[in-house]
Design a protein around this motif. Sequence first.
Motif, PDB file in Angstrom:
ATOM      1  N   GLY A 182      61.641  36.673  50.026  1.00 33.92           N
ATOM      2  CA  GLY A 182      60.420  36.397  49.285  1.00 33.92           C
ATOM      3  C   GLY A 182      60.198  37.461  48.234  1.00 33.92           C
ATOM      4  N   LEU A 183      59.102  37.316  47.500  1.00 36.51           N
ATOM      5  CA  LEU A 183      58.799  38.237  46.411  1.00 36.51           C
ATOM      6  C   LEU A 183      57.429  38.865  46.625  1.00 36.51           C
ATOM      7  N   ARG A 184      57.397  40.184  46.630  1.00 35.83           N
ATOM      8  CA  ARG A 184      56.135  40.909  46.743  1.00 35.83           C
ATOM      9  C   ARG A 184      55.589  41.203  45.345  1.00 35.83           C
ATOM     10  N   PRO A 185      54.266  41.292  45.209  1.00 33.52           N
ATOM     11  CA  PRO A 185      53.698  41.722  43.926  1.00 33.52           C
ATOM     12  C   PRO A 185      53.552  43.240  43.901  1.00 33.52           C
ATOM     13  N   ALA A 186      54.096  43.876  42.885  1.00 31.88           N
ATOM     14  CA  ALA A 186      54.020  45.333  42.803  1.00 31.88           C
ATOM     15  C   ALA A 186      53.474  45.755  41.446  1.00 31.88           C
ATOM     16  N   SER A 187      52.553  46.697  41.464  1.00 31.17           N
ATOM     17  CA  SER A 187      52.024  47.280  40.234  1.00 31.17           C
ATOM     18  C   SER A 187      52.930  48.440  39.815  1.00 31.17           C
ATOM     19  N   PRO A 188      52.711  49.033  38.645  1.00 32.62           N
ATOM     20  CA  PRO A 188      53.559  50.156  38.225  1.00 32.62           C
ATOM     21  C   PRO A 188      53.581  51.326  39.199  1.00 32.62           C
ATOM     22  N   ASP A 189      52.485  51.558  39.938  1.00 24.58           N
ATOM     23  CA  ASP A 189      52.484  52.648  40.921  1.00 24.58           C
ATOM     24  C   ASP A 189      52.549  52.124  42.355  1.00 24.58           C
ATOM     25  N   ASN A 190      52.843  50.825  42.508  1.00 26.06           N
ATOM     26  CA  ASN A 190      53.000  50.173  43.814  1.00 26.06           C
ATOM     27  C   ASN A 190      51.727  50.177  44.659  1.00 26.06           C
ATOM     28  N   ALA A 191      50.595  50.398  44.034  1.00 26.68           N
ATOM     29  CA  ALA A 191      49.304  50.336  44.719  1.00 26.68           C
ATOM     30  C   ALA A 191      48.542  49.108  44.217  1.00 26.68           C
ATOM     31  N   PRO A 192      47.563  48.633  44.985  1.00 34.40           N
ATOM     32  CA  PRO A 192      46.865  47.397  44.604  1.00 34.40           C
ATOM     33  C   PRO A 192      46.115  47.492  43.282  1.00 34.40           C
ATOM     34  N   LEU A 193      45.867  46.331  42.716  1.00 31.33           N
ATOM     35  CA  LEU A 193      44.992  46.171  41.556  1.00 31.33           C
ATOM     36  C   LEU A 193      43.765  45.416  42.039  1.00 31.33           C
ATOM     37  N   LEU A 194      42.627  46.086  42.083  1.00 30.47           N
ATOM     38  CA  LEU A 194      41.417  45.493  42.640  1.00 30.47           C
ATOM     39  C   LEU A 194      40.247  45.664  41.678  1.00 30.47           C
ATOM     40  N   GLY A 195      39.546  44.565  41.422  1.00 26.88           N
ATOM     41  CA  GLY A 195      38.314  44.681  40.666  1.00 26.88           C
ATOM     42  C   GLY A 195      38.326  43.979  39.324  1.00 26.88           C
ATOM     43  N   PRO A 196      37.322  44.287  38.495  1.00 28.48           N
ATOM     44  CA  PRO A 196      37.082  43.546  37.257  1.00 28.48           C
ATOM     45  C   PRO A 196      38.069  43.887  36.154  1.00 28.48           C
ATOM     46  N   THR A 197      38.267  42.930  35.274  1.00 28.44           N
ATOM     47  CA  THR A 197      39.079  43.125  34.081  1.00 28.44           C
ATOM     48  C   THR A 197      38.168  43.109  32.858  1.00 28.44           C
ATOM     49  N   ALA A 198      38.775  43.247  31.688  1.00 32.31           N
ATOM     50  CA  ALA A 198      37.992  43.230  30.451  1.00 32.31           C
ATOM     51  C   ALA A 198      37.465  41.839  30.125  1.00 32.31           C
ATOM     52  N   LEU A 199      37.995  40.815  30.795  1.00 33.81           N
ATOM     53  CA  LEU A 199      37.480  39.463  30.596  1.00 33.81           C
ATOM     54  C   LEU A 199      36.336  39.237  31.575  1.00 33.81           C
ATOM     55  N   PRO A 200      35.116  39.088  31.107  1.00 42.12           N
ATOM     56  CA  PRO A 200      33.992  38.872  32.023  1.00 42.12           C
ATOM     57  C   PRO A 200      34.258  37.704  32.969  1.00 42.12           C
ATOM     58  N   GLY A 201      33.919  37.908  34.227  1.00 43.35           N
ATOM     59  CA  GLY A 201      34.097  36.863  35.223  1.00 43.35           C
ATOM     60  C   GLY A 201      35.442  36.852  35.907  1.00 43.35           C
ATOM     61  N   LEU A 202      36.402  37.671  35.440  1.00 43.28           N
ATOM     62  CA  LEU A 202      37.737  37.695  36.036  1.00 43.28           C
ATOM     63  C   LEU A 202      37.968  39.006  36.769  1.00 43.28           C
ATOM     64  N   LEU A 203      38.337  38.898  38.050  1.00 48.16           N
ATOM     65  CA  LEU A 203      38.664  40.060  38.868  1.00 48.16           C
ATOM     66  C   LEU A 203      40.077  39.902  39.414  1.00 48.16           C
ATOM     67  N   LEU A 204      40.714  41.024  39.717  1.00 45.20           N
ATOM     68  CA  LEU A 204      42.067  41.020  40.270  1.00 45.20           C
ATOM     69  C   LEU A 204      42.060  41.443  41.732  1.00 45.20           C
ATOM     70  N   ALA A 205      42.960  40.847  42.502  1.00 48.68           N
ATOM     71  CA  ALA A 205      43.244  41.285  43.871  1.00 48.68           C
ATOM     72  C   ALA A 205      44.724  41.010  44.098  1.00 48.68           C
ATOM     73  N   THR A 206      45.557  41.906  43.612  1.00 52.99           N
ATOM     74  CA  THR A 206      47.000  41.689  43.642  1.00 52.99           C
ATOM     75  C   THR A 206      47.709  43.038  43.596  1.00 52.99           C
ATOM     76  N   GLY A 207      49.054  43.008  43.579  1.00 54.05           N
ATOM     77  CA  GLY A 207      49.826  44.241  43.425  1.00 54.05           C
ATOM     78  C   GLY A 207      49.965  45.081  44.673  1.00 54.05           C
TER      79      GLY A 207
END
Length: 226
Positions: free
Chosen positions: A148-173
């Motif tokens: 399978g495939l894991r989601p990894a961020s550049p520092d291999n830690a999660p991405l949690l919370g709001p983005t610059a697009l209002p209403g869009l949040l991340l829970a990945t990585g």
Amino acid sequence: FRSGVVFRRSPAERLTVTGGRAAGAVLADGTGVGADQVVLAAGSLSGRLAGLPEEVLPPVRPVKGQVLRLTVPPAYAPFLSRTVRAVVRGGHVYLVPRENGELVVGATSEELGWDTTVTAGGVYELLRDAHELVPGITELPLTETRAGLRPASPDNAPLLGPTALPGLLLATGHHRNGVLLTPVTGDAMAEALTTGELPEVARPFAPGRFASAGAAPVSALQEQSA
């Protein structure tokens, strides 16, 4: 429908953006789902959702992991009574016994893009390292191999919370720790969605640490929930 929540068994294909904010998604079956807030939690595919503005594309890459399933015959039971985790030859390995008599052994960590091929080398390395921990494992029948495939961020830690697009949040990585971090991730995102603030424990994992994640400050999250 369960506990006041409607579950739709269809993957999201496109983010809906209306008036400069995330407003829902279009599902694979063509159904449109509206929402005041959208949590993007699509694993290694998080950066491939159509409709995502370029400035908020999550910097997530796929990391391949091969896993084995073995069966513990009655003559060998009980084989293991608890999960075993260790580092062998610099790599992580785990053995997880199941109530149905299965034993799960994992997992490799390979930077090979979107490849999901099960390889002889991957199987060998997992069995070799597991044998270092529990020598009797090589006597068990091998019943399944998968990758399978894991989601990894550049520092291999999660991405949690709001983005610059209002209403869009991340829970990945989450890299190798997606299952282990599910409870705390759920709590953090629930608090962010309902109170407008990430809990203190989650703030180091805000997307703002990567410019490409297009993160918003905490104040922007408060505005989204208003």
